[in-house]
Enzyme design. Sequence first.
Site, PDB file in Angstrom:
ATOM      1  N   LYS A 112       0.839  -1.193   0.199  1.00 17.93           N
ATOM      2  CA  LYS A 112       0.046  -0.178   0.069  1.00 17.93           C
ATOM      3  C   LYS A 112       0.765   1.434  -0.002  1.00 17.93           C
ATOM      4  CE  LYS A 112      -1.953   2.557   3.240  1.00 17.93           C
ATOM      5  NZ  LYS A 112      -1.974   3.874   2.669  1.00 17.93           N
ATOM      6  N   GLY A 131      -5.507   3.100  -0.507  1.00 18.03           N
ATOM      7  CA  GLY A 131      -6.600   3.464   0.555  1.00 18.03           C
ATOM      8  C   GLY A 131      -5.937   4.164   1.881  1.00 18.03           C
ATOM      9  N   GLY A 177      -4.751   4.852   5.440  1.00 18.13           N
ATOM     10  CA  GLY A 177      -4.034   3.940   6.580  1.00 18.13           C
ATOM     11  C   GLY A 177      -5.006   3.170   7.540  1.00 18.13           C
ATOM     12  N   GLY A 217      -4.472   0.209   5.208  1.00 20.75           N
ATOM     13  CA  GLY A 217      -3.265  -0.372   5.944  1.00 20.75           C
ATOM     14  C   GLY A 217      -3.486  -1.161   7.018  1.00 20.75           C
ATOM     15  N   GLU A 223      10.496   1.855   9.888  1.00 20.94           N
ATOM     16  CA  GLU A 223      11.625   3.251   9.684  1.00 20.94           C
ATOM     17  C   GLU A 223      10.745   4.188   9.913  1.00 20.94           C
ATOM     18  OE1 GLU A 223      14.679   2.991   8.930  1.00 20.94           O
ATOM     19  OE2 GLU A 223      14.694   0.823   8.270  1.00 20.94           O
ATOM     20  N   GLU A 282       9.644  16.300  15.664  1.00 18.68           N
ATOM     21  CA  GLU A 282       9.790  16.410  14.063  1.00 18.68           C
ATOM     22  C   GLU A 282       8.855  17.058  13.253  1.00 18.68           C
ATOM     23  OE1 GLU A 282      10.603  12.812  10.809  1.00 18.68           O
ATOM     24  OE2 GLU A 282       8.886  12.660  11.882  1.00 18.68           O
TER      25      GLU A 282
END
Length: 479
Positions: free
Chosen positions: A173, A204, A206, A210, A248, A383
């Site tokens: 995905k 689609g 998440g 997902g 990651e 972040e």
Amino acid sequence: MDIKNYINGAFSPPVADRYIDNYNPSNGEIYGQIPNSDAQDVELAYKSAKNAFPSWSETTIDERSRILIKISELLEANLQRFAEAESKDNGKPISLAKTVDIPRAASNFRFFGNAITQFASESHESVGINAINYTLRQPIGVVGCISPWNLPLYLFTWKIAPAIAAGNCVVAKPSEVTPMTAYLLGEICNEAGLPKGVLNIVHGLGTSTGQAIVEHPNIKAISFTGGTQTGAHIARVAAPMFKKLSLELGGKNPNIIFADCDYDDMLATTVRSSFANQGQICLCGSRIFVEESIYEKFKTDFVAKVKALKVGHPSEKDTNIGALVSKQHLEKVIQYIEIAKQENGKILCGGDRVTVKKFEKGYYLQPTVIEVENDECRVNQEEIFGPVVTIMPFTSDDEVLEMANKVKYGLSATLWTNNLKRTMRMSNELQTGIVWVNTWMLRDLRTPFGGVKASGVGREGGFEALRFFTEAKNVCIKY
Ligand code: TXE
């Protein structure tokens, strides 16, 4: 342009026929619909992968390698088309898509097409007791690959290529924000002769698509790149099923500049490591620490260079900074600029939205440099993932090392110095998965790639990725 799922080598609409809008960030307009797939679509993709697995896992290494390299060649032959699609979907300058994203996606297939021919396992002779052990590296079966929007095809293929090279079949995905090049990849795979079902791409959200991949009991491994919060959620869902996980996640990478560095090289690279891809790369050096003796000079020179960057439409040749990926993301980044002001951060340049003529609704933002008073403020710890960097001076190696490590993330660090002793000490003690010395984002695909702490678990790249996508089985023979 509307897109479809790619299941069993064919393009099909989602079972429930539900769609989401796809936006062009350069003008803020909807330009297509993408499937909002649910568990039914993921099940179809899984079945197709499962059916393809017995044959694909028994396909010779030479044949798998040949097909991967063919995909790579076809991507190269379609460079312009893919670069245009990536730039339109993501907002990144077309020059960047053409020189980095698409060539790198092609390299991923070529690299793993070659790497699989060299991948080997160990054997251990148990001397004196007449036994030999050897290790089989067997493909896992059906694996899931979930990728983000910042380097869409580049990171999508970084997972898919090693997965299929190692003999797995994949349910993948791409990000719902940037689905276009993943969609186009399906055509290329068919043209290259990749057998049906080896790669299945479902589009689609998440939280629906997902989530259904992560929850699927028979998708045995998940390779994910994305936000740290999402990674933590995926780990929670996957843990009770004992799935293999490669995560990651985010970064807040220090860029440490000593007075003894090659100044001009450092300055030019620091502009890139701060603002390439609108600062939306997990490896960007968003916290800049500069040795006090050159701090004022650096500040003046850096700000001058940043002010000269051209924010513009991604399709224009001289654009350095394109559009941010989405309205929500732009708002998040702007919010951080506000937080910086409340924290007494000094905006040295940028800080405002940019209106690009004829594309007034695009998501453009000036590259922004913020001088901070202490390293513990929020803009220095969290972040931001946009064209925003902080700068502050330091006086000693110990001080800067402590500040560099005092964040929850640990993906990468950049070091600018010509002092060998300092290089060795810093690179040993920086709590990151990657250290660049006198360079940035110089990638050799054989090296381990990934982070420590909240930047994730596991390593991608080279044989690390092939190890992740295989199960080691020890066979012990007594003779
Ligand atoms: O990423 P998400 P978002 C960071 C960056 C950014 C923040 C959030 O700071 O601002 O993360 O970005 C899928 N089960 N990075 O929200 O949601 C999702 O559909 C399974 C760093 O856009 O993590 C997409 O395909 N999958 C980063 C992918 O996860 C789920 C790159 C990543 O999206 C899911 C991007 C779920 N429950 C953002 N929820 C990097 N490390 O390079 C979402 N997804």
